[in-house]
Design a protein around this motif. Sequence first.
Motif, mmCIF file in Angstrom:
data_model
loop_
_atom_site.group_PDB
_atom_site.id
_atom_site.type_symbol
_atom_site.label_atom_id
_atom_site.label_comp_id
_atom_site.label_asym_id
_atom_site.label_seq_id
_atom_site.Cartn_x
_atom_site.Cartn_y
_atom_site.Cartn_z
ATOM 1 N N THR A 133 46.008 -9.214 -11.623
ATOM 2 C CA THR A 133 44.585 -8.879 -11.804
ATOM 3 C C THR A 133 43.915 -9.826 -12.801
ATOM 4 O O THR A 133 42.801 -10.320 -12.600
ATOM 5 C CB THR A 133 44.438 -7.425 -12.285
ATOM 6 O OG1 THR A 133 45.143 -6.583 -11.384
ATOM 7 C CG2 THR A 133 42.970 -7.015 -12.340
ATOM 8 N N LEU A 134 44.642 -10.123 -13.908
ATOM 9 C CA LEU A 134 44.126 -11.067 -14.901
ATOM 10 C C LEU A 134 43.879 -12.432 -14.249
ATOM 11 O O LEU A 134 42.845 -13.089 -14.480
ATOM 12 C CB LEU A 134 45.152 -11.196 -16.047
ATOM 13 C CG LEU A 134 44.657 -11.920 -17.296
ATOM 14 C CD1 LEU A 134 43.536 -11.141 -17.970
ATOM 15 C CD2 LEU A 134 45.816 -12.114 -18.294
ATOM 16 N N GLY A 135 44.852 -12.834 -13.406
ATOM 17 C CA GLY A 135 44.707 -14.111 -12.666
ATOM 18 C C GLY A 135 43.464 -14.096 -11.802
ATOM 19 O O GLY A 135 42.724 -15.086 -11.732
ATOM 20 N N MET A 136 43.221 -12.945 -11.119
ATOM 21 C CA MET A 136 42.024 -12.859 -10.288
ATOM 22 C C MET A 136 40.747 -13.061 -11.104
ATOM 23 O O MET A 136 39.794 -13.693 -10.666
ATOM 24 C CB MET A 136 41.982 -11.492 -9.580
ATOM 25 C CG MET A 136 42.855 -11.438 -8.341
ATOM 26 S SD MET A 136 42.428 -10.025 -7.307
ATOM 27 C CE MET A 136 40.913 -10.544 -6.603
ATOM 28 N N LEU A 137 40.754 -12.504 -12.338
ATOM 29 C CA LEU A 137 39.555 -12.605 -13.175
ATOM 30 C C LEU A 137 39.325 -14.041 -13.664
ATOM 31 O O LEU A 137 38.198 -14.507 -13.783
ATOM 32 C CB LEU A 137 39.662 -11.654 -14.371
ATOM 33 C CG LEU A 137 39.523 -10.163 -14.036
ATOM 34 C CD1 LEU A 137 39.848 -9.316 -15.278
ATOM 35 C CD2 LEU A 137 38.111 -9.849 -13.556
ATOM 36 N N LEU A 138 40.434 -14.748 -13.991
ATOM 37 C CA LEU A 138 40.282 -16.030 -14.674
ATOM 38 C C LEU A 138 40.478 -17.256 -13.776
ATOM 39 O O LEU A 138 40.224 -18.384 -14.205
ATOM 40 C CB LEU A 138 41.275 -16.119 -15.838
ATOM 41 C CG LEU A 138 41.077 -15.067 -16.936
ATOM 42 C CD1 LEU A 138 42.182 -15.183 -17.999
ATOM 43 C CD2 LEU A 138 39.715 -15.225 -17.585
ATOM 44 N N SER A 139 40.958 -17.008 -12.547
ATOM 45 C CA SER A 139 41.370 -18.157 -11.732
ATOM 46 C C SER A 139 40.189 -19.087 -11.368
ATOM 47 O O SER A 139 40.400 -20.262 -11.115
ATOM 48 C CB SER A 139 42.064 -17.670 -10.452
ATOM 49 O OG SER A 139 41.129 -16.940 -9.669
ATOM 50 N N ASN A 140 38.977 -18.590 -11.383
ATOM 51 C CA ASN A 140 37.851 -19.438 -10.948
ATOM 52 C C ASN A 140 37.063 -20.088 -12.102
ATOM 53 O O ASN A 140 36.016 -20.687 -11.898
ATOM 54 C CB ASN A 140 36.870 -18.617 -10.111
ATOM 55 C CG ASN A 140 37.473 -18.312 -8.740
ATOM 56 O OD1 ASN A 140 38.200 -19.136 -8.197
ATOM 57 N ND2 ASN A 140 37.222 -17.113 -8.242
ATOM 58 N N ILE A 141 37.594 -19.973 -13.339
ATOM 59 C CA ILE A 141 36.796 -20.482 -14.480
ATOM 60 C C ILE A 141 36.783 -22.006 -14.540
ATOM 61 O O ILE A 141 35.804 -22.642 -15.001
ATOM 62 C CB ILE A 141 37.354 -19.864 -15.785
ATOM 63 C CG1 ILE A 141 36.274 -20.016 -16.897
ATOM 64 C CG2 ILE A 141 38.652 -20.513 -16.206
ATOM 65 C CD1 ILE A 141 36.621 -19.237 -18.143
#
Lengths: 883, 117
Positions: free
Chosen positions: A90-98
Amino acid sequence: MRARRVTIVVLAALVLATIGICQVEATTLTHKNGDMYLGFGLPVVWAFVVAGLIALRRRPGNRTGWLMIGIGFGWLCSALTDSRSDVVFTLGMLLSNIWPGLMVHLLLSYPSGTLDRRSRIIVTAGYAITLGVGLLLVPFSQPRTDGLGASPRSADNLLLVSHQTTLINVMQVLAFAVAIAVLAAALVVLGQRWRAATPAMRRVLAPMYLTGATAIGVTLLVVAILQIAHVVGNMLSFYVFCISFTAIPVGYLFGILRTRLDRGSAVQTLVTTLRDQRTPGGLEDALRVALSDPTLEVAYRRAGTDEYVDAGGEHVDLDAADGRATTEIEHDGEVVAVLVHAPVPPEETGLIDAVCGPAAMAIENERLQAGLRAQIQEVTASERRLRDVLENVHLLAVSLDLDGRITFANQHLADVTGWSREELVGRTWLEMFPTGDPYYLDRVRDERILVHDEMPLRTRSGEERSISWSNTLDRDAAGRVIGSTSIGEDVTDRNRAVRQEEALRRLATMVAGAARPDEIFAAVCEEVARLLGGQTGNLVRFGDGPGTGTVVAGWAEESDIPMPIGAEVAFDGPTAIAEAVRTGRPARVDDYARVDGDLADRLRGLGVRSSVAAPVAADGRLWGAIIVSTTGDAILARDAEARIGQFAEVVALCLSSTEARAQLAASRARIVAAGDAERRRLERNLHDGAQQRLVALSLALRMARAAVAADHPAAELLDSAGDELMQALEELRELARGIHPAVLSDQGLRAALGALTGRSPVPVRLDVELGSELPPPVEAAAYYVVAESLTNIAKYAEAAVVEIVVRSDGQGARVEVRDDGVGGADPATGTGLRGLADRVDALGGVLRVASPAGAGTTVTAELPLDTAGPEPPVALGVGEPAG
Amino acid sequence: MALRVLIVDDHPGFRARARALLESEGFEVVGEAGSGADGVRTARELAPDVVLLDIQLPDTDGFAVASTVTGEDGGVQVVLTSSRDGSDFGALVGSCGARGFIAKAELSGARVAALLR
């Protein structure tokens, strides 16, 4: 210390994150080949973080380093979605597009680390779609379930509310479109910056832009492939993607490295170039090459001033270098020069310092030379200003070398002389102007020139001009005389005006002094001819017929007058005199060579080249004309028409003055004659009237007395009456004699003078010899001269004897009364003598009284027999119509 | 025997008074003339002893008449007279052949006789 701590912390975080991600990839279900992902993905992460740390070390205040570090870690975060842990996933989903947003930020803020307004909008848009859209979709997306890159799911989205395939698809298409727009905008901005960048700036931008553009291009390509082809899990595009993105930090590092290399090579280039450059401005060229800035300029500070000059010594205005960067260069603690160059990115300022160190000596050297050149420039400018003044001043300016050759001539000299400057320069002065001073050059060589002198100068057309020169010696740097420069003022007109004034004054004096008209006219001819540069001057009186005249006065420079007095002139053709007659105004002919007519032929035959003529008007009528002519090569003054007119006026004044004087004299003579006639009449009346009656009375008384006895009471009374009567008669006779000497009109001057001398108490020797009969006014004047003189002698002279001599011939009479008395008579004090003088003057005669004290008195009267007074010569008569 | 006198003067009044004066003093006035030409002619006709001759005459002057009549044969004597003073005529009186001059206002037979002696 702080920087190092930051480095340690970041590196520690990177190591820990790497370990963590390796753990994730080792246990992932998503990728079949996690090793490959690690093999290509981790170098990207490390490259960005390490490059970011280096950037931070170089420029701690610059955001570029942090952005690169952010991109590295952002990239790392995108791998968290491979985790099998739901939390990590879930953390990856939040930060993957930064990271794409950071990427855009990095490119647009490079190299300063800051954003302008336009870039900020683009970056904000980038963050919005990469981070914002990602976060919005998290509650509705279970990525590994469907969509692009779907693969076996590793973990669950803890924030999932409901998987919405349609929403995701719509949002992704929308995000894609916006992403394309953002990237396109970013590319446009970068392209513009590239175009506007200086060479130095481009050298800084090049590695980052090249790699960045490549990365964006590849990103677009990959996204396009993934979106359009629905290819899932194509690792090839991922590898290309990784490699191209790794190139960005590598490119940045390469840039840093190149800057370091540039410094060495720039210094090397500078040293080499300076060794080969020996010309002014060589240093500037060398610096341009070394710093790759063709616009670079070096402004040298002049010693002891705040003025800056270029290598050539020309003034440089540093304030005008708007929008340009300046770098001061010091030598021995003093600013010796300023480099004016294109703005340099902070990365490059070190390059300038590196270059300017070794160049300082050369700059100092060139600065001294530039200062010298500036001085030379000033001298040259001063010389140029002087030349400009000489060029534009309304004076003649000329420079001669020691051979007398003209080395400089201004335009005014050319204008005045009629020679062009090309014709003048290179020729000798005396060759062009033979009337110059032949000893001038000798004096220049001896350094004894006259500071001021006035010399004639003959123009190309032959006119002679008077030039007042101011001369100075020209010297070379060693002080040797190399020639002279002269400033000349054309004083011809001024001199001529002065001479004209003097001439007119002389003539006016003659006119006022009642000089003879023929003398005045001869003087007018000479004065006007000399003034106008003519060789002859003539006065012609018009005859009765039209177009004819007679020469009445003349002057010639040479002894023989071409047109002698009395010569008849018929003016035909367009000669000056004919034109003056026709127009009533002064006229001139500059060359008779092409003038038709008999008079022109005659003038040519006499050698006349040019003429100017002015009509003379007297008493409102055209009386004649005055003409000045030149012979040979001489030409008339350019303002001859204007000047000759005033002389024509003098002639007219003389004519009217002579006429007026003649009229006045005639009038006075008439008054005297009328007075004499009246006296005669009075005397005659007394004689015929009162005297006769008294005589008759006297005779009657005497008869009465004879008839009366002596003792008769009436006898005494009659005797007394007779005596009284005799007394009255005597007084009446005296009165009549004073009114008019009857004997003069009855018996003539000789008898009258005899009677006068007979009554004189002082013995008189009278000597009268009259060669001709005298007119009554002259007889009367002569009689009164003698009578008044004898009266004065009797009263004052205490003379023993008087001698009177009267002579006359056909022209005039002369009366002289001389005594041997005490002298000292003053004609101004006695009304008698003054009245006599008036009477004599009215007849055109002259009365002189010589009375030295103790040596007797001599009164002399010169009386013209022509008692009408001074008439103008017949040839000059006034008032006749000219025909 | 009384002296015979011819009076030449253009003023009739003077002639009349002179005649009366001279006759009262014993002279015989034989004739009168009003002009120079008349005087010369009458003198020739009458051959007087003396001519009392005015200097100012309408046609000539007394000096010319005196020269004429004294220059002719017959011995006529001339006494000039005038209302002016004798000095007004300078040397003319003495050079014209006249015996002398008497101002008209001073005319008397005695004076004439004195000049003729």
